[in-house]
Scaffold this motif. Structure first.
Motif, PDB file in Angstrom:
ATOM      1  N   SER A   1       1.138  -1.234   0.165  1.00 32.93           N
ATOM      2  CA  SER A   1       0.012  -0.079   0.202  1.00 32.93           C
ATOM      3  C   SER A   1       0.832   1.269   0.065  1.00 32.93           C
ATOM      4  O   SER A   1       1.823   1.312   0.769  1.00 32.93           O
ATOM      5  CB  SER A   1      -1.009   0.196   1.209  1.00 32.93           C
TER       6      SER A   1
ATOM      7  N   LYS B   1       0.133  -3.991   3.224  1.00 29.38           N
ATOM      8  CA  LYS B   1      -1.454  -3.798   3.193  1.00 29.38           C
ATOM      9  C   LYS B   1      -2.209  -3.958   4.720  1.00 29.38           C
ATOM     10  O   LYS B   1      -1.483  -4.878   5.198  1.00 29.38           O
ATOM     11  CB  LYS B   1      -2.132  -4.640   2.304  1.00 29.38           C
ATOM     12  N   ASN B   2      -2.987  -3.353   4.966  1.00 25.13           N
ATOM     13  CA  ASN B   2      -3.621  -3.637   6.162  1.00 25.13           C
ATOM     14  C   ASN B   2      -2.923  -2.789   7.414  1.00 25.13           C
ATOM     15  O   ASN B   2      -3.494  -2.479   8.661  1.00 25.13           O
ATOM     16  CB  ASN B   2      -4.208  -4.949   6.466  1.00 25.13           C
TER      17      ASN B   2
ATOM     18  N   VAL C   1      -1.377   0.049   7.578  1.00 27.35           N
ATOM     19  CA  VAL C   1      -1.723   1.482   7.720  1.00 27.35           C
ATOM     20  C   VAL C   1      -2.879   1.725   8.742  1.00 27.35           C
ATOM     21  O   VAL C   1      -2.618   2.637   9.703  1.00 27.35           O
ATOM     22  CB  VAL C   1      -1.813   2.171   6.168  1.00 27.35           C
ATOM     23  N   GLN C   2      -3.734   0.957   8.535  1.00 23.46           N
ATOM     24  CA  GLN C   2      -5.063   1.253   9.294  1.00 23.46           C
ATOM     25  C   GLN C   2      -4.700   0.717  10.807  1.00 23.46           C
ATOM     26  O   GLN C   2      -5.271   1.549  11.747  1.00 23.46           O
ATOM     27  CB  GLN C   2      -6.321   0.536   8.547  1.00 23.46           C
ATOM     28  N   GLU C   3      -4.037  -0.157  10.889  1.00 21.55           N
ATOM     29  CA  GLU C   3      -3.462  -0.820  12.255  1.00 21.55           C
ATOM     30  C   GLU C   3      -2.651   0.200  12.747  1.00 21.55           C
ATOM     31  O   GLU C   3      -2.800   0.277  14.198  1.00 21.55           O
ATOM     32  CB  GLU C   3      -2.786  -2.102  12.055  1.00 21.55           C
TER      33      GLU C   3
ATOM     34  N   ARG D   1      -2.663   3.509  12.431  1.00 25.40           N
ATOM     35  CA  ARG D   1      -3.823   4.857  12.657  1.00 25.40           C
ATOM     36  C   ARG D   1      -4.727   4.342  13.600  1.00 25.40           C
ATOM     37  O   ARG D   1      -5.116   5.161  14.311  1.00 25.40           O
ATOM     38  CB  ARG D   1      -4.406   4.899  11.287  1.00 25.40           C
ATOM     39  N   ASN D   2      -4.936   3.134  14.082  1.00 24.38           N
ATOM     40  CA  ASN D   2      -5.600   2.457  15.145  1.00 24.38           C
ATOM     41  C   ASN D   2      -5.054   2.548  16.220  1.00 24.38           C
ATOM     42  O   ASN D   2      -5.760   2.290  17.290  1.00 24.38           O
ATOM     43  CB  ASN D   2      -6.755   1.280  14.512  1.00 24.38           C
TER      44      ASN D   2
ATOM     45  N   VAL E   1      -4.055   7.003   1.439  1.00 21.97           N
ATOM     46  CA  VAL E   1      -3.564   5.716   1.001  1.00 21.97           C
ATOM     47  C   VAL E   1      -4.004   5.435  -0.678  1.00 21.97           C
ATOM     48  O   VAL E   1      -5.162   5.602  -0.994  1.00 21.97           O
ATOM     49  CB  VAL E   1      -4.374   4.615   1.366  1.00 21.97           C
TER      50      VAL E   1
ATOM     51  N   ASP F   1     -12.685  -4.212  -3.107  1.00 22.50           N
ATOM     52  CA  ASP F   1     -12.934  -3.806  -1.757  1.00 22.50           C
ATOM     53  C   ASP F   1     -14.515  -3.274  -1.762  1.00 22.50           C
ATOM     54  O   ASP F   1     -15.296  -3.563  -0.949  1.00 22.50           O
ATOM     55  CB  ASP F   1     -12.221  -2.326  -1.317  1.00 22.50           C
TER      56      ASP F   1
ATOM     57  N   ASN G   1     -17.879   1.732   7.589  1.00 28.45           N
ATOM     58  CA  ASN G   1     -17.935   0.300   7.985  1.00 28.45           C
ATOM     59  C   ASN G   1     -19.364  -0.063   7.369  1.00 28.45           C
ATOM     60  O   ASN G   1     -20.156   0.777   7.286  1.00 28.45           O
ATOM     61  CB  ASN G   1     -17.445  -0.013   9.204  1.00 28.45           C
TER      62      ASN G   1
END
Length: 249
Positions: free
Chosen positions: A16, A33-34, A36-38, A40-41, A93, A103, A149
């Protein structure tokens, strides 16, 4: 003669790219991948597990590394870690067309599945197959929003299906148990029964009044607020079945 690839071109898989434009220049980082969100969270805190390459680029795919003086001008620092953290926090992203389509399809399926779990055919009280919900979504012109979501899009999706498709559908009723002091039972009984679509069982004992009812899920909060207000903390509302269908009634 085989074609020679440029020596500085980077071939990455499962990547990503996060891009941030600052100071008139474009800066990119290559992440898993994935992750980035982890990050940010707050789930992932180790940069080494987020980045495929620990560097800042002006163009990841061409392998063009950003110059230190450009980082200094744009970010006020030449520290790669500090710049990476800002790009991770504020950058966009980049999603390819195929990935975006995948997606969207997956999100649409997830929304349809949630609608199918929560809703029934009013005539039979049985749930619809997910495929029928998806067809109704298409007929109703449901537009899936990638930035939100699936759960948060269920209510609007159901509203559009009811208003703009030919599929008869309603929220499955909830089965709840109301338990209150018998001294409040007679006073609150009319209000509780008016919130219910069907009364399944009523039991009155010396100190407790209990009733099991089917309600529209939208009535749950109102019923709970009624007990909190009128029973001084002594009332109780219990969910027995989240979605009552002909198969589990």
């Amino acid at each position: 003669m085989p074609i020679q690839q440029p020596s500085n071109q980077i071939k990455l898989t499962n990547v990503s790219i996060v891009r941030l434009k600052k100071g008139g220049k474009r800066f990119e980082i290559a992440c898993y991948k994935n992750k980035v969100q982890e990050w940010r969270n707050g789930v992932e805190t180790n940069l080494d597990d987020v980045l495929q390459i620990s560097n800042v680029f002006t163009n990841v795919s061409k392998g063009e590394v950003a110059k230190s003086n450009d980082l200094q001008k744009a970010f006020g620092t030449s520290s790669v870690d500090d710049v990476v953290k800002e790009i991770l926090k504020k950058g966009e992203v980049q999603v390819g067309e195929k990935e975006r389509e995948h997606d969207l399809t997956a999100l649409r399926k997830e929304i349809a599945t949630l609608v199918a779990e929560k809703c029934v055919d009013p005539a039979t009280q049985r749930p619809y197959p997910v495929g029928m919900i998806e067809k109704a979504m298409t007929e109703a012109g449901v537009s899936v929003k990638v930035g939100k979501n699936a759960k948060s899009q269920v209510a609007e999706t159901l509203r559009l299906i009811q208003a703009c498709s030919k599929l008869p559908i309603q929220r499955a009723r909830m089965r709840v148990r109301v338990v209150i002091p018998s001294t409040d039972g007679e006073r609150l009984e009319p209000q509780i029964e008016s919130s219910a679509e069907r009364i399944e069982r009523t039991e009155k004992r010396d100190d407790i009044w209990e009733i099991v009812v089917l309600i529209d899920p939208t009535q749950f909060k109102a019923l709970n607020d009624l007990l909190l207000k009128e029973c001084m903390g002594k009332g109780r509302l219990e969910t027995l079945t989240l979605a009552v269908t002909a198969d589990n009634s």
